[in-house]
Design a protein around this motif. Structure first.
Motif, PDB file in Angstrom:
ATOM      1  N   PHE A 848       0.837  -1.196   0.000  1.00  0.00           N
ATOM      2  CA  PHE A 848       0.000   0.000   0.000  1.00  0.00           C
ATOM      3  C   PHE A 848       0.875   1.250   0.000  1.00  0.00           C
ATOM      4  CE2 PHE A 848      -2.942  -3.188   1.514  1.00  0.00           C
ATOM      5  CZ  PHE A 848      -4.149  -2.818   0.918  1.00  0.00           C
ATOM      6  N   PRO A 849       0.337   2.364  -0.526  1.00  0.00           N
ATOM      7  CA  PRO A 849       1.122   3.611  -0.549  1.00  0.00           C
ATOM      8  C   PRO A 849       1.357   4.128   0.858  1.00  0.00           C
ATOM      9  CG  PRO A 849      -1.134   4.024  -1.261  1.00  0.00           C
ATOM     10  CD  PRO A 849      -0.982   2.537  -1.168  1.00  0.00           C
ATOM     11  N   ALA A 853      -2.365  10.913   0.287  1.00  0.00           N
ATOM     12  CA  ALA A 853      -2.647  11.598  -0.981  1.00  0.00           C
ATOM     13  C   ALA A 853      -2.473  10.672  -2.180  1.00  0.00           C
ATOM     14  CB  ALA A 853      -1.729  12.818  -1.112  1.00  0.00           C
ATOM     15  N   ALA A 854      -1.575   9.682  -2.046  1.00  0.00           N
ATOM     16  CA  ALA A 854      -1.334   8.784  -3.177  1.00  0.00           C
ATOM     17  C   ALA A 854      -2.343   7.656  -3.260  1.00  0.00           C
ATOM     18  CB  ALA A 854       0.085   8.208  -3.071  1.00  0.00           C
ATOM     19  N   LEU A 855      -3.258   7.569  -2.264  1.00  0.00           N
ATOM     20  CA  LEU A 855      -4.185   6.447  -2.237  1.00  0.00           C
ATOM     21  C   LEU A 855      -5.231   6.526  -3.342  1.00  0.00           C
ATOM     22  CD1 LEU A 855      -4.934   3.879  -0.690  1.00  0.00           C
ATOM     23  CD2 LEU A 855      -6.429   5.255   0.744  1.00  0.00           C
ATOM     24  N   TRP A 858      -3.788   5.272  -6.535  1.00  0.00           N
ATOM     25  CA  TRP A 858      -3.085   3.986  -6.425  1.00  0.00           C
ATOM     26  C   TRP A 858      -3.911   2.855  -7.013  1.00  0.00           C
ATOM     27  CZ3 TRP A 858      -4.362  -0.238  -3.097  1.00  0.00           C
ATOM     28  CH2 TRP A 858      -3.389  -1.249  -3.046  1.00  0.00           C
ATOM     29  N   VAL A 859      -3.243   2.002  -7.762  1.00  0.00           N
ATOM     30  CA  VAL A 859      -3.882   0.833  -8.364  1.00  0.00           C
ATOM     31  C   VAL A 859      -3.241  -0.402  -7.765  1.00  0.00           C
ATOM     32  CG1 VAL A 859      -4.351  -0.437 -10.498  1.00  0.00           C
ATOM     33  CG2 VAL A 859      -4.352   2.062 -10.510  1.00  0.00           C
ATOM     34  N   PRO A 860      -4.030  -1.294  -7.155  1.00  0.00           N
ATOM     35  CA  PRO A 860      -3.441  -2.506  -6.574  1.00  0.00           C
ATOM     36  C   PRO A 860      -2.647  -3.297  -7.597  1.00  0.00           C
ATOM     37  CG  PRO A 860      -5.730  -2.269  -5.909  1.00  0.00           C
ATOM     38  CD  PRO A 860      -5.490  -1.258  -6.982  1.00  0.00           C
TER      39      PRO A 860
END
Length: 937
Positions: A848-849, A853-855, A858-860
């Motif tokens: 996870f990030p 803010a990057a969530l 974010w792409v799993p």
């Protein structure tokens, strides 16, 4: 019985019985029987001296009688096999207890072990006066005549011991149920005391307490026996004690094992005394028999020097007994023998007051507690009293005499009041001078309400509690405890160095470089810097063994640890060997050194009938840690192999896995080769767990953690097991035969198949998706996750798949399903896989990030599409050949790793590009993969 000194008393009792009962009945028989018992005991040619245990009046009367009579033989009611220990009392500080101990028993039920018998001795006791007189007076013989320690347990019906009358603390004598550091000094030992003088008829004791206006038996005895007998003459003392013992004897329940044991003890003691008199030819007039008043008024046929000889003493069992002295305390004596809290301390204070008032010089062993040794004086010639001399009736006068009104000692009571207020203020109470006055006046008031002219220490204690402890206890001690401390406190004895067993002395000698007074009670801090003082390494070894052998707190490491392959260079210890002196002494009963005792205990654990594989492996680890060498460890390891082969359950699999991993890591780093026993253990364990694996998957009693531990052993030890000749096909067949019904075990089986290669990671992800898509399976999904988390033990590489499974559940399930399901997930993971959660959390932190803010963007990783492979350039082979030509060292290193010993041929060396082209032509897939990696994105 006419013509005896008690004829008048018999007549008075006969008239009293007729008046109260309206004629002859059982009451008259009891009253006249009491006089008969007293008459019989008084007329005995061998003088009987009845005592009550820890009674200052008995001790004072004993000291007087010994100086007056100067007997040549003293018969004492104490276990006859404890005689050699009594001389060691010189090296102790009282109170201490004489102990007989047996750990290896033969002739008793195994669950009784260890056996322990203690006889506590205080300075304010009659038996100590007799012992000190006999040991320090030349020409005097001390003979212990009570049953041996072995006979104590031969005559013991342990399952019926609860028939003892209720004690003040709710326990029976020798119950060993006391708690706390001081009250546990006697442990589970059976107590043997002189003068167990207490009613065994509950209604009688209740009647005496109610009409005496007291709360417990110790207070009744102090008020109505101890104080009146303090100034009485010898004949009056004996007759009153005979009467009390006869009263309690006749009103005790007339059946049961306790009555039988009491009578057998009396037969035993009189048989031993007659044997000694016959062997030595001693005149009974020169002897003194010290026993409890309860046994003095005995009615057995063997009573007296002219009694019958029909009692046969049974032989002892084959049990080996060890003997020693252990520290005791006032609180331990009170707890074990059912006395009121503080009664022994009050008795010690009363003893000191009696000596000061009467100016009687007590007997005390030379050299004890700092007393200088004096030259022993021989017995002066004495004229023994005539045998059968008529005794006067002192009993009638004592019973008819009105109570002496002891005037109030205002100075003493005022001092008590001031002292208790001062102690209360030191312990956080808001006490003042007004409270001292209130305590003073309330003590007098309570004494008057209880028909006493003078307040007793118990009255003062009640008054202090009433006036000072108003609503709460601000500190560690309540007011009742403060009064006990003020009256003398809980005096704790100590066994001197010379009286310790060899093992205990050896421990103190080996710890001498620490330069600490380890004999003293309390905690001592020891600092060990093995770098600057290498001689302290030996002390460290001793301390770690003490930590393993002694109770918690005796030797506690503050800094430093000892594990396989690890040794600290600095250590810090909290030592309380003085507080746990009893435990250290009892170690001395098992051997002469710590190493011997530890080895015996490890063998006992490993070869026990219920020993498990995990326990034997723990013994192997302890043998390696504390004893060093390989002899014992290899022997115990071979035993672990035998125990493993005989086990049919998987209960201990997690512990077995943990300990085998630790031992393998230790041997691989510290030994040139693995010991043969651990190789055999791995080989046998691999086959053993493969055999049990299908059954464990189906067994409802086998937990998922146990099955995971089995798989952890099989997968973790697989490379070593295969190198030792095991067949991997056995594991594959065992996994194929497993058909679990539990969801957690099903997930665990899938993980095992992934590890074996029979199930791909993609197929595992697809199965997890199917579970989430099925509404009927969603409620059981937490149990599947529990199985996946346990699978991290044998297959730690699945951490990313488990994180993916949890994330998909949170991402796909609606709140109506997820919220009720979430507590079940948390509790399942916490209870079943708490130790594996850190691995899961670390993997989640990697995926996870790191920032919120990057969530959003974010792409799993499991949702990303793999990029299509680029087309291989036409000149891919040429690029690969050029790469090999530019970096020939890489090719050489790879060839060395693969075991190719041939070098470059002359043609290859001169034209590496051509050779590379030929190599790439034979293996185009390699060139394609390499070009893909090197191509710009």
């Amino acid at each position: 019985m006419t013509g005896t000194p008690f004829t008048a008393l018999r007549g008075q009792l006969h008239e009293a019985a007729a008046e109260f009962a309206g004629g002859e009945d059982a009451l008259e028989g009891i009253l006249l029987g009491l006089v008969d018992d007293v008459d019989r005991a008084v007329a005995e040619p061998l003088e009987i001296f009845p005592v009550c245990h820890h009674s200052p009046a008995s001790a004072l009367a004993m000291a007087r009688r010994l100086r007056e009579k100067q007997p040549k033989v003293v018969y004492l009611e104490l276990c006859e096999d404890m005689t050699p220990l009594l001389t060691e009392l010189r090296n102790c500080r009282l109170p201490v207890a004489v102990q007989a101990f047996a750990s290896d028993i033969d002739g008793f039920p195994p669950d009784w072990a260890p056996l322990s018998v203690v006889a506590p001795i205080t300075e304010a006791s009659a038996e100590y006066q007799a012992i000190a007189y006999a040991l320090d007076t030349p020409g005097v013989e001390l003979v212990l005549v009570d049953r041996s320690s072995d006979h104590v347990f031969q005559w013991d019906a342990r399952h019926e011991r609860t028939d003892d009358p209720a004690r003040e603390d709710g326990t029976g004598a020798g119950s060993g149920t006391a708690t706390g550091t001081e009250t546990a000094l006697h442990g589970e030992a059976v107590g043997v005391e002189i003068g167990d003088l207490r009613p065994r008829f509950a209604e009688l004791e209740e009647h005496l307490l109610r009409h005496g206006k007291v709360r417990h038996w110790s207070e009744w005895w102090h008020q109505y026996v101890e104080v009146p007998l303090g100034d009485s003459d010898h004949d009056t003392y004996r007759q009153v004690m005979f009467l009390i013992g006869s009263l309690f004897r006749r009103l005790a329940p007339g059946d049961g094992d306790r009555v039988r044991v009491d009578e057998d003890r009396e037969r035993y003691m009189w048989t031993r005394m007659r044997e000694h008199l016959a062997t030595t030819g001693t005149d009974p007039a020169d002897c003194l028999y010290v026993c409890g008043a309860f046994h003095a008024a005995s009615r057995v046929d063997e009573f007296g020097v002219h009694g019958g000889d029909g009692f046969e003493i049974t032989p002892r069992t084959a049990t080996t007994w060890q003997y020693g002295l252990i520290p005791s305390s006032n609180a331990a004596i009170e707890a074990q023998f059912g006395l009121a809290s503080g009664s022994v301390s009050i008795a010690a204070t009363q003893w000191t007051k009696n000596l000061k008032r009467t100016r009687v010089k007590p007997y005390r062993l030379d050299g004890q507690a700092g007393k200088e040794r004096t030259a022993r004086k021989a017995l002066p010639p004495t004229v023994p009293p005539a045998v059968g001399a008529p005794a006067e009736d002192r009993l009638s006068g004592f019973l008819q005499k009105p109570p002496v009104l002891d005037t109030l000692d205002e100075t003493e009571l005022l001092g008590w009041s001031v002292d208790i207020v001062r102690a209360a203020r030191r312990n956080g109470y808001l006490a003042s001078t007004a409270d001292a006055i209130a305590v003073f006046e309330t003590s007098i008031l309570l004494a008057g309400m209880r028909d006493r002219a003078k307040p007793t220490p118990y009255d003062f204690q009640d008054a202090a509690v009433t006036c000072i402890e108003k609503d709460r206890v601000p500190g560690r001690r309540d007011v009742r405890r403060l009064v006990e401390i003020m009256m003398g406190g809980d005096r704790i004895g100590q066994v001197g160095y010379e009286a310790l067993p060899p093992l205990a002395r050896d421990v103190h000698d080996r710890l001498a470089p620490l330069e600490l007074n380890l004999q003293q009670r309390g905690v001592r801090r020891a600092l060990l810097d093995m770098t600057s003082r290498p001689e302290l390494r030996a002390c460290s070894d001793v301390l770690w063994m003490l930590r393993r052998l002694l109770p918690h707190g005796a030797a506690r490491p503050v800094m430093g640890e000892r594990r396989l392959g690890e040794r600290s260079i600095q250590e810090s210890w909290d030592l309380a060997l003085g507080t746990h002196q009893r435990a250290l002494i009892e170690l001395g009963y098992e051997g002469v050194s710590l190493e011997q005792v530890l080895e015996q205990r490890l063998r006992r654990t490993a070869y026990g009938p219920r020993a498990t594989t995990a326990e034997v492996l723990a013994a192997v680890e302890d043998a390696t840690l504390y004893l060093g060498g390989r002899r014992l460890a290899e022997e115990l390891g071979t035993r672990a192999l035998d125990v493993l082969a005989g086990e049919r359950t998987v209960d201990g699999a997690p512990e077995v896995l943990r300990r085998v991993r630790g031992l393998l890591a230790y041997y691989r780093t510290s030994e040139p080769v693995l010991p043969p026993w651990i190789e055999s253990f791995v080989r046998t364990g691999y086959a053993h767990y493969c055999t049990l694996l299908p059954t464990a998957f189906r067994d409802e009693d086998a937990t998922v953690g146990q099955v995971a531990a089995m798989l952890g052993f099989l997968f973790g030890m697989e490379s070593l097991a295969l190198s030792l000749g095991c067949d991997r096909t056995q594991l594959e067949l065992a996994v194929a035969q497993a058909h679990p019904n539990d969801p957690a075990k099903t997930a665990l089986l899938w993980a095992a198949r992934v590890q074996l290669g029979t199930l791909s990671r993609g197929e595992l992800r697809a199965r997890c998706d199917e579970l989430l898509a099925n509404p009927l399976v969603v409620p059981s999904y937490p149990r599947y996750l529990s199985g996946f988390v346990h699978a991290l033990e044998p297959v730690p590489g699945l951490a990313d798949v488990v994180v993916e499974a949890v994330s998909n559940a949170f991402g796909r399930l609606p709140d109506a399903v997820l919220l009720p399901w979430l507590p079940v997930l948390i509790t399942t993971l916490r209870s079943n896989a708490a130790e594996l959660a850190p691995l899961l959390i670390r993997e989640a932190g990697r995926i996870f990030p790191a920032r919120l803010a990057a969530l959003d963007a974010w792409v799993p990783p499991w949702h990303g599409q793999p990029a299509a492979p680029r087309a291989l350039p036409a000149a891919g082979a040429a690029h690969g050949a050029a790469l090999l030509a530019a970096h020939p060292a890489s090719c050489d290193a790879l060839a060395e790793l693969l075991g190719c010993t041939e070098g470059w041929t002359e043609a290859e060396a001169s034209a590496p590009a051509g050779t590379g082209a030929a190599l790439l032509a034979r293996h185009p897939a390699t060139a394609e993969a390499l070009a893909t990696l090197l191509a710009p994105r």
